[in-house]
Design a protein around this motif. Sequence first.
Motif, PDB file in Angstrom:
ATOM      1  N   ILE A  92       0.844  -1.198   0.000  1.00  0.00           N
ATOM      2  CA  ILE A  92       0.000   0.000   0.000  1.00  0.00           C
ATOM      3  C   ILE A  92       0.879   1.247   0.000  1.00  0.00           C
ATOM      4  O   ILE A  92       0.677   2.164  -0.813  1.00  0.00           O
ATOM      5  N   ASP A  93       1.867   1.297   0.873  1.00  0.00           N
ATOM      6  CA  ASP A  93       2.788   2.443   0.902  1.00  0.00           C
ATOM      7  C   ASP A  93       3.564   2.543  -0.408  1.00  0.00           C
ATOM      8  O   ASP A  93       3.801   3.646  -0.909  1.00  0.00           O
ATOM      9  N   ALA A  94       3.955   1.430  -0.957  1.00  0.00           N
ATOM     10  CA  ALA A  94       4.700   1.444  -2.216  1.00  0.00           C
ATOM     11  C   ALA A  94       3.848   2.030  -3.339  1.00  0.00           C
ATOM     12  O   ALA A  94       4.342   2.811  -4.158  1.00  0.00           O
ATOM     13  N   LEU A  95       2.573   1.686  -3.378  1.00  0.00           N
ATOM     14  CA  LEU A  95       1.703   2.223  -4.429  1.00  0.00           C
ATOM     15  C   LEU A  95       1.436   3.713  -4.243  1.00  0.00           C
ATOM     16  O   LEU A  95       1.287   4.446  -5.217  1.00  0.00           O
ATOM     17  N   ARG A  96       1.403   4.142  -3.013  1.00  0.00           N
ATOM     18  CA  ARG A  96       1.189   5.572  -2.776  1.00  0.00           C
ATOM     19  C   ARG A  96       2.323   6.411  -3.360  1.00  0.00           C
ATOM     20  O   ARG A  96       2.150   7.598  -3.605  1.00  0.00           O
ATOM     21  N   ALA A  97       3.449   5.806  -3.635  1.00  0.00           N
ATOM     22  CA  ALA A  97       4.554   6.508  -4.275  1.00  0.00           C
ATOM     23  C   ALA A  97       4.236   6.851  -5.732  1.00  0.00           C
ATOM     24  O   ALA A  97       4.966   7.609  -6.361  1.00  0.00           O
ATOM     25  N   ALA A  98       3.163   6.312  -6.249  1.00  0.00           N
ATOM     26  CA  ALA A  98       2.771   6.583  -7.638  1.00  0.00           C
ATOM     27  C   ALA A  98       2.098   7.944  -7.791  1.00  0.00           C
ATOM     28  O   ALA A  98       1.604   8.265  -8.866  1.00  0.00           O
ATOM     29  N   GLU A  99       2.079   8.729  -6.730  1.00  0.00           N
ATOM     30  CA  GLU A  99       1.533  10.084  -6.768  1.00  0.00           C
ATOM     31  C   GLU A  99       0.097  10.114  -7.283  1.00  0.00           C
ATOM     32  O   GLU A  99      -0.226  10.794  -8.244  1.00  0.00           O
ATOM     33  N   ALA A 100      -0.718   9.359  -6.616  1.00  0.00           N
ATOM     34  CA  ALA A 100      -2.147   9.311  -6.911  1.00  0.00           C
ATOM     35  C   ALA A 100      -2.891   9.276  -5.585  1.00  0.00           C
ATOM     36  O   ALA A 100      -2.314   8.977  -4.541  1.00  0.00           O
ATOM     37  N   ARG A 101      -4.143   9.582  -5.630  1.00  0.00           N
ATOM     38  CA  ARG A 101      -4.996   9.452  -4.443  1.00  0.00           C
ATOM     39  C   ARG A 101      -5.554   8.023  -4.469  1.00  0.00           C
ATOM     40  O   ARG A 101      -6.283   7.648  -5.378  1.00  0.00           O
TER      41      ARG A 101
END
Length: 181
Positions: free
Chosen positions: A101-110
């Motif tokens: 989840i934290d890794a995906l948040r690095a994709a600069e999206a909500r």
Amino acid sequence: MKEGLILYGAPASGKDTVTAALVAKYPQFEHFRRLKAGAGRTSGYRMISEARANALRKTPGAILWENTRYSATYIVERSGLEQIWQSGRIPVVHIGQVDAIDALRAAEARWTVVELYAPLAALHSRIRSRGTGDDDQRFAAIERTPSLQAADMRIDTGVVSIAEAAEMIARLVQASRNLSG
């Protein structure tokens, strides 16, 4: 702003089934099929060779999340998400690891995070009915999939119908859009 939906849960918690209902009824959603290198189930994945996975690993920022399970490697790559965002849709990503989840948040999206769960007996029954031949590995994966400390919504797929779960998720994402402007 780019937005995405993470369906988090243990094997057989309903990620595939809920996603199918969600994308069938709400065209703004699209199932993000992770890349997969290795043996096993091919449905729901974009199959690649290990050589292609290695090439992605050599490109900085190309892979947002990678994990190995069931003798296969699963990859969430940035370019696949970007393609869905460019089409104007919301990617629905299936995850079973908290760190992802934290890794995906690095994709600069909500990201909206929905945890799907069901009673252990239901999960075991669903896994057995699949007939994949790796039940013990999947049972072990259930034990390694903790509940989230913070999710935007939690849905018990042993109680809530698939259609209702899809509707609840669509309403949650819409409410999130309205709050963020």
